[in-house]
Write a protein that holds these residues in place. Structure first.
Motif, PDB file in Angstrom:
ATOM      1  N   TYR A  52       0.819  -1.202   0.000  1.00  0.00           N
ATOM      2  CA  TYR A  52       0.000   0.000   0.000  1.00  0.00           C
ATOM      3  C   TYR A  52       0.860   1.261   0.000  1.00  0.00           C
ATOM      4  O   TYR A  52       0.534   2.254  -0.668  1.00  0.00           O
ATOM      5  CB  TYR A  52      -0.924   0.005   1.218  1.00  0.00           C
ATOM      6  CG  TYR A  52      -2.237  -0.708   0.981  1.00  0.00           C
ATOM      7  CD1 TYR A  52      -3.381   0.008   0.654  1.00  0.00           C
ATOM      8  CD2 TYR A  52      -2.332  -2.096   1.070  1.00  0.00           C
ATOM      9  CE1 TYR A  52      -4.591  -0.624   0.432  1.00  0.00           C
ATOM     10  CE2 TYR A  52      -3.534  -2.741   0.847  1.00  0.00           C
ATOM     11  CZ  TYR A  52      -4.659  -2.007   0.527  1.00  0.00           C
ATOM     12  OH  TYR A  52      -5.847  -2.640   0.293  1.00  0.00           O
ATOM     13  N   GLU A  59      -5.988   2.967   2.239  1.00  0.00           N
ATOM     14  CA  GLU A  59      -6.153   1.686   2.935  1.00  0.00           C
ATOM     15  C   GLU A  59      -7.575   1.148   2.850  1.00  0.00           C
ATOM     16  O   GLU A  59      -7.802  -0.040   3.100  1.00  0.00           O
ATOM     17  CB  GLU A  59      -5.744   1.842   4.398  1.00  0.00           C
ATOM     18  CG  GLU A  59      -4.261   2.118   4.588  1.00  0.00           C
ATOM     19  CD  GLU A  59      -3.878   2.238   6.037  1.00  0.00           C
ATOM     20  OE1 GLU A  59      -4.786   2.155   6.897  1.00  0.00           O
ATOM     21  OE2 GLU A  59      -2.689   2.406   6.335  1.00  0.00           O
ATOM     22  N   LYS A  61      -9.259   0.951   0.111  1.00  0.00           N
ATOM     23  CA  LYS A  61      -9.429   0.314  -1.190  1.00  0.00           C
ATOM     24  C   LYS A  61      -8.774  -1.065  -1.168  1.00  0.00           C
ATOM     25  O   LYS A  61      -7.575  -1.182  -0.925  1.00  0.00           O
ATOM     26  CB  LYS A  61      -8.809   1.167  -2.293  1.00  0.00           C
ATOM     27  CG  LYS A  61      -9.538   2.489  -2.512  1.00  0.00           C
ATOM     28  CD  LYS A  61      -8.942   3.244  -3.689  1.00  0.00           C
ATOM     29  CE  LYS A  61      -9.709   4.521  -3.969  1.00  0.00           C
ATOM     30  NZ  LYS A  61      -9.161   5.255  -5.134  1.00  0.00           N
ATOM     31  N   PRO A  62      -9.531  -2.117  -1.430  1.00  0.00           N
ATOM     32  CA  PRO A  62      -8.968  -3.477  -1.336  1.00  0.00           C
ATOM     33  C   PRO A  62      -8.045  -3.808  -2.503  1.00  0.00           C
ATOM     34  O   PRO A  62      -8.078  -3.155  -3.551  1.00  0.00           O
ATOM     35  CB  PRO A  62     -10.209  -4.370  -1.358  1.00  0.00           C
ATOM     36  CG  PRO A  62     -11.230  -3.569  -2.099  1.00  0.00           C
ATOM     37  CD  PRO A  62     -10.966  -2.131  -1.748  1.00  0.00           C
ATOM     38  N   ARG A 100     -14.755 -13.504   1.804  1.00  0.00           N
ATOM     39  CA  ARG A 100     -13.428 -13.968   2.184  1.00  0.00           C
ATOM     40  C   ARG A 100     -13.518 -15.132   3.151  1.00  0.00           C
ATOM     41  O   ARG A 100     -14.473 -15.272   3.913  1.00  0.00           O
ATOM     42  CB  ARG A 100     -12.619 -12.820   2.793  1.00  0.00           C
ATOM     43  CG  ARG A 100     -13.240 -12.240   4.048  1.00  0.00           C
ATOM     44  CD  ARG A 100     -12.531 -10.972   4.506  1.00  0.00           C
ATOM     45  NE  ARG A 100     -11.192 -11.263   4.953  1.00  0.00           N
ATOM     46  CZ  ARG A 100     -10.150 -10.458   4.765  1.00  0.00           C
ATOM     47  NH1 ARG A 100     -10.298  -9.330   4.104  1.00  0.00           N
ATOM     48  NH2 ARG A 100      -8.970 -10.784   5.226  1.00  0.00           N
ATOM     49  N   ASN A 109      -7.252  -6.161   3.404  1.00  0.00           N
ATOM     50  CA  ASN A 109      -8.620  -5.693   3.148  1.00  0.00           C
ATOM     51  C   ASN A 109      -9.517  -5.844   4.384  1.00  0.00           C
ATOM     52  O   ASN A 109     -10.592  -6.457   4.317  1.00  0.00           O
ATOM     53  CB  ASN A 109      -9.239  -6.454   1.979  1.00  0.00           C
ATOM     54  CG  ASN A 109      -8.391  -6.418   0.722  1.00  0.00           C
ATOM     55  OD1 ASN A 109      -7.565  -5.527   0.544  1.00  0.00           O
ATOM     56  ND2 ASN A 109      -8.596  -7.385  -0.161  1.00  0.00           N
ATOM     57  N   HIS A 111     -11.471  -3.899   5.818  1.00  0.00           N
ATOM     58  CA  HIS A 111     -12.693  -3.099   5.826  1.00  0.00           C
ATOM     59  C   HIS A 111     -13.800  -3.677   4.950  1.00  0.00           C
ATOM     60  O   HIS A 111     -14.816  -3.025   4.726  1.00  0.00           O
ATOM     61  CB  HIS A 111     -12.379  -1.666   5.385  1.00  0.00           C
ATOM     62  CG  HIS A 111     -11.312  -1.018   6.208  1.00  0.00           C
ATOM     63  ND1 HIS A 111     -11.509  -0.640   7.521  1.00  0.00           N
ATOM     64  CD2 HIS A 111     -10.017  -0.696   5.917  1.00  0.00           C
ATOM     65  CE1 HIS A 111     -10.397  -0.105   8.001  1.00  0.00           C
ATOM     66  NE2 HIS A 111      -9.479  -0.140   7.054  1.00  0.00           N
ATOM     67  N   THR A 112     -13.611  -4.879   4.438  1.00  0.00           N
ATOM     68  CA  THR A 112     -14.633  -5.507   3.603  1.00  0.00           C
ATOM     69  C   THR A 112     -14.682  -7.005   3.872  1.00  0.00           C
ATOM     70  O   THR A 112     -13.637  -7.623   4.136  1.00  0.00           O
ATOM     71  CB  THR A 112     -14.360  -5.259   2.102  1.00  0.00           C
ATOM     72  OG1 THR A 112     -15.324  -5.982   1.326  1.00  0.00           O
ATOM     73  CG2 THR A 112     -12.968  -5.708   1.710  1.00  0.00           C
ATOM     74  N   VAL A 115     -13.352 -10.564  -1.039  1.00  0.00           N
ATOM     75  CA  VAL A 115     -11.988 -10.590  -1.571  1.00  0.00           C
ATOM     76  C   VAL A 115     -12.054 -10.942  -3.053  1.00  0.00           C
ATOM     77  O   VAL A 115     -12.863 -11.775  -3.469  1.00  0.00           O
ATOM     78  CB  VAL A 115     -11.090 -11.598  -0.817  1.00  0.00           C
ATOM     79  CG1 VAL A 115     -11.582 -13.029  -0.981  1.00  0.00           C
ATOM     80  CG2 VAL A 115      -9.640 -11.458  -1.244  1.00  0.00           C
ATOM     81  N   THR A 139      -1.702  -6.027  -7.376  1.00  0.00           N
ATOM     82  CA  THR A 139      -2.340  -4.819  -7.867  1.00  0.00           C
ATOM     83  C   THR A 139      -1.488  -4.251  -8.984  1.00  0.00           C
ATOM     84  O   THR A 139      -0.321  -4.623  -9.136  1.00  0.00           O
ATOM     85  CB  THR A 139      -2.535  -3.789  -6.727  1.00  0.00           C
ATOM     86  OG1 THR A 139      -3.246  -2.648  -7.204  1.00  0.00           O
ATOM     87  CG2 THR A 139      -1.192  -3.354  -6.151  1.00  0.00           C
TER      88      THR A 139
END
Length: 218
Positions: A52, A59, A61-62, A100, A109, A111-112, A115, A139
């Motif tokens: 990152y 942070e 954004k996965p 996930r 990730n 915050h979500t 995955v 990425t």
């Protein structure tokens, strides 16, 4: 400056060199089946944080993970699709989004509950992931918001922050390549949602709708 390593599919020493950098928590750049990517060990907390930092990515954004075989997807995600559908989409320029798995690094990730999972159609990258023994966080090799690169010189400003750059030459067999992978949410069985059109949207829709009868969510 990083090691600049020319790609040779037959060079096992190259794979070992890149793996050694990854295993110490470093970030590397390498070619994929779409654009050049930044990669780090997905199960390594420091490596994910460094990824990152290099990309200057928010942070919230996965990032996706990359595995080497279809059989590995179920270890890291709660798969809703039958295996024939998975194999119709992977390997290829597609990122599949599922819930996930608890086995996935909680610092990746966080915050979500979802995955994205990739299996790029690139022999060296799949061989590298297999030898790492776990998924790579993957990425595009650009500063967030900048165009995705098709050549190593297009992300030269990031080179000093990387352990190595695997040079696979110029990528992109079509004008769509720079768009990266198509991202599709398959977290609800029987339906899908295109999150990012990417380079394989038409082919992905055909597989999901025409070949397997899945319905698009609005």
């Amino acid at each position: 400056m990083p090691e600049l390593l020319p790609l040779s599919d037959a060079d096992w020493r190259l794979c070992s060199t890149v793996r050694a950098h990854l295993q110490r928590g470093a970030v590397v750049a390498l070619p994929t089946d779409t654009v050049y990517g930044l990669a780090a060990l997905a199960q390594h907390e420091h490596a994910v944080a460094q990824l990152y930092k290099v990309k200057r990515r928010c942070e919230l954004k996965p990032v996706a993970i990359c595995v080497s075989r279809v059989e590995e997807v179920q270890r890291w995600a709660r798969v809703t699709t039958p295996e024939p559908l998975l194999r119709a989409l992977l390997p290829g320029p597609v990122t599949l989004v599922f819930e996930r798995s608890p086995a996935l690094n909680p610092h990746l990730n966080p915050h979500t509950p979802l995955v994205g999972v990739r299996i790029p159609d690139h022999p060296f990258l799949r061989r590298l992931v297999a030898r790492c023994g776990g998924p790579l966080a993957l990425t595009s090799a650009n500063v967030s918001g900048a165009p995705s690169p098709l050549r190593p010189d297009e992300f030269a400003e990031l080179h000093p922050l990387l352990a190595c750059v695997v040079d696979g030459g110029a990528l992109g067999g079509s004008a769509l390549a720079r768009l990266g992978s198509t991202v599709v949410d398959l977290s609800q069985a029987g339906t899908f949602k295109i999150v990012r059109a990417g380079s394989a949207e038409a082919a992905t829709r055909r597989v999901l709708q025409e070949e397997h009868g899945w319905t698009e969510r609005v």
